[in-house]
Design a protein around this motif. Structure first.
Motif, short mmCIF file in Angstrom:
data_model
loop_
_atom_site.label_atom_id
_atom_site.label_comp_id
_atom_site.label_asym_id
_atom_site.label_seq_id
_atom_site.Cartn_x
_atom_site.Cartn_y
_atom_site.Cartn_z
N ALA A 112 -18.95 -6.25 3.27
CA ALA A 112 -19.89 -5.65 1.67
C ALA A 112 -19.72 -6.74 0.96
O ALA A 112 -19.97 -6.96 -0.35
N ALA A 113 -20.42 -8.10 0.99
CA ALA A 113 -20.80 -9.37 0.85
C ALA A 113 -22.05 -8.93 -0.22
O ALA A 113 -22.46 -10.01 -0.73
N MET A 114 -22.88 -8.16 0.24
CA MET A 114 -24.42 -8.06 -0.32
C MET A 114 -24.34 -6.30 -0.85
O MET A 114 -24.00 -6.14 -1.63
N GLY A 115 -24.90 -5.32 0.50
CA GLY A 115 -25.90 -4.15 -0.65
C GLY A 115 -24.31 -3.13 -1.28
O GLY A 115 -23.90 -2.74 -2.19
N GLY A 116 -22.95 -3.70 0.10
CA GLY A 116 -21.70 -2.70 -0.32
C GLY A 116 -21.48 -2.35 -2.03
O GLY A 116 -21.22 -1.46 -1.71
N ALA A 117 -21.23 -4.03 -2.10
CA ALA A 117 -20.92 -4.14 -3.06
C ALA A 117 -21.75 -3.31 -4.11
O ALA A 117 -20.79 -3.12 -5.36
N ARG A 118 -22.55 -4.27 -4.52
CA ARG A 118 -23.81 -4.34 -4.93
C ARG A 118 -23.67 -2.57 -5.68
O ARG A 118 -24.15 -2.02 -6.56
N LEU A 119 -24.05 -1.74 -4.60
CA LEU A 119 -24.05 0.06 -4.42
C LEU A 119 -22.93 0.87 -5.28
O LEU A 119 -22.60 1.90 -6.12
N TRP A 120 -21.75 0.22 -4.97
CA TRP A 120 -19.93 0.21 -5.30
C TRP A 120 -20.39 0.02 -7.01
O TRP A 120 -20.17 0.71 -7.37
N TRP A 121 -20.41 -1.06 -7.25
CA TRP A 121 -21.13 -1.74 -9.00
C TRP A 121 -22.04 -0.98 -9.20
O TRP A 121 -21.66 -0.50 -10.65
N MET A 122 -23.43 -0.43 -9.26
CA MET A 122 -24.17 0.55 -9.88
C MET A 122 -23.41 1.81 -9.80
O MET A 122 -23.66 1.99 -11.38
N LEU A 123 -22.92 1.85 -8.59
CA LEU A 123 -21.90 3.58 -9.28
C LEU A 123 -21.01 2.99 -10.37
O LEU A 123 -20.82 4.33 -11.10
N ARG A 124 -20.14 2.70 -10.56
CA ARG A 124 -19.21 2.71 -11.24
C ARG A 124 -19.70 2.33 -12.61
O ARG A 124 -19.11 2.81 -13.35
N ALA A 125 -20.90 2.18 -12.87
CA ALA A 125 -21.65 1.24 -14.22
C ALA A 125 -22.23 2.31 -14.89
O ALA A 125 -22.65 2.61 -15.57
N ILE A 126 -22.90 3.66 -14.16
CA ILE A 126 -23.38 4.86 -14.34
C ILE A 126 -21.92 5.41 -15.30
O ILE A 126 -22.42 6.76 -14.65
N GLY A 127 -20.77 5.60 -14.45
CA GLY A 127 -19.53 6.34 -14.98
C GLY A 127 -18.81 7.32 -13.25
O GLY A 127 -17.77 8.04 -13.49
N HIS A 128 -19.59 7.13 -12.55
CA HIS A 128 -19.11 7.71 -11.22
C HIS A 128 -17.72 7.30 -10.58
O HIS A 128 -17.72 6.15 -10.42
N GLN A 129 -16.95 8.16 -10.59
CA GLN A 129 -15.93 7.48 -10.35
C GLN A 129 -15.03 7.90 -9.11
O GLN A 129 -14.17 6.79 -8.73
N HIS A 130 -15.69 8.51 -7.83
CA HIS A 130 -15.22 8.95 -6.93
C HIS A 130 -15.75 7.88 -5.56
O HIS A 130 -17.28 8.19 -4.95
N VAL A 131 -16.18 6.05 -5.82
CA VAL A 131 -16.08 6.17 -5.17
C VAL A 131 -16.12 4.37 -3.97
O VAL A 131 -15.35 4.00 -4.97
N GLN A 132 -16.05 4.95 -3.12
CA GLN A 132 -14.54 3.37 -2.59
C GLN A 132 -15.91 2.79 -1.49
O GLN A 132 -17.02 2.78 -0.90
N VAL A 133 -15.60 1.62 -0.77
CA VAL A 133 -16.72 0.72 0.42
C VAL A 133 -15.65 0.48 1.35
O VAL A 133 -14.46 -0.09 1.32
#
Length: 277
Positions: free
Chosen positions: A93-114
């Motif tokens: 999760a050091a690279m893309g996984g956390a980045r995509l999680w953050w991007m989804l949260r940054a647009i308001g998506h609620q149901h996302v997990q890593v």
């Protein structure tokens, strides 16, 4: 919903879940095709989660994609505002996984997990990997907001490092922070006034995040009395910083901001630079 999910959780393989495998590097798709979780969509850090930098001095090496482009990408992956999305990568999760999680949260998506521990956690658990090129059922372009939430620009960072009520945290390894080495950017060193908290400290010996209470103690030691909304996290190019933002969220600290341009932007703007002190 916890931002992390374990491989033993049956929701990881729920057919209603959108499972996304994020890879980085020129051989990203080849590594995905060599083995990924069944029904996992391929995502490229460089192509899907960042735009091509016209000038890294303005946005860094991994600037965020235009929101319209990200909306179209999410639609291609079949993601809607109601989707439960689980993401993982092959870098704990050091690279893309956390980045995509953050991007989804940054647009308001609620149901996302890593997936805690990433692909290795799955193989350690005996999960049989797939080598197909999974193609999801597409959806309309995701209804994105006008801007990514939770970002700090270079001017806000410059002001924050001069304020006793704010803190900027650099999550790169100490040698880069101190300016002893710089493998990726043009100049070594760090933003004067920024604190160093290497992101690898988020992890236990098993390659997974530390328990939330240990993470909370780690971050509290760095943040002190600063309010979470006055914390800004950065790295080299705005990717690995998301690893620490994910850890913070796991510890219940959800308000810190991401400086997307990070060191790759700051170091190219003829601004003050600190090194070993």
């Amino acid at each position: 919903m916890s931002p992390l999910i374990e491989i033993t959780d049956p929701r990881v393989f729920d057919p209603e879940v959108i499972l996304i495998d994020v890879r980085a590097g020129a051989d990203a798709r080849q590594r995905y095709l060599a083995g990924h979780l069944p029904n996992a969509v391929f995502a490229s850090l460089d192509e899907d989660l960042a735009s091509k930098p016209a000038d890294a001095a303005y946005g860094g090496r991994h600037p965020l994609p235009a929101l319209a482009d990200f909306a179209a990408t999410l639609g291609r992956w079949g993601v809607t505002p109601n989707s439960h999305v689980i993401v993982y990568d092959d870098k704990a999760a050091a690279m893309g996984g956390a980045r995509l999680w953050w991007m989804l949260r940054a647009i308001g998506h609620q149901h996302v997990q890593v997936l805690n521990g990433g692909l290795k956690a799955a193989t350690d658990h005996g999960i049989t990997l797939s080598t197909d090129d999974y193609q999801p059922q597409p959806a309309p372009a995701y209804p994105v907001p006008a801007a990514y939430n939770g970002t700090a620009d270079i001017d806000e960072v410059a002001a924050a490092v001069k304020s006793a009520d704010r803190i900027v945290i650099d999550v790169r390894e100490e040698a880069r922070y101190l300016g002893k080495t710089e493998p990726l950017d043009l100049i070594a060193g760090h933003i004067p006034g920024a604190a160093n908290l290497f992101y690898a400290g988020n992890m236990g010996a098993d390659g997974k995040y530390l328990p939330p209470e240990q993470l909370a103690a780690l971050y509290q030691g760095a943040i002190g009395d600063v309010k979470p909304e006055n914390v800004i996290v950065h790295c080299g190019s705005g990717v690995t910083a998301c690893h620490t933002l994910l850890g913070m969220a796991s510890a219940g600290i959800t308000a810190p901001k991401l400086y997307v341009g990070s060191w790759s932007e700051w170091s190219r703007r003829d601004l003050p630079i600190a090194g070993e002190e």
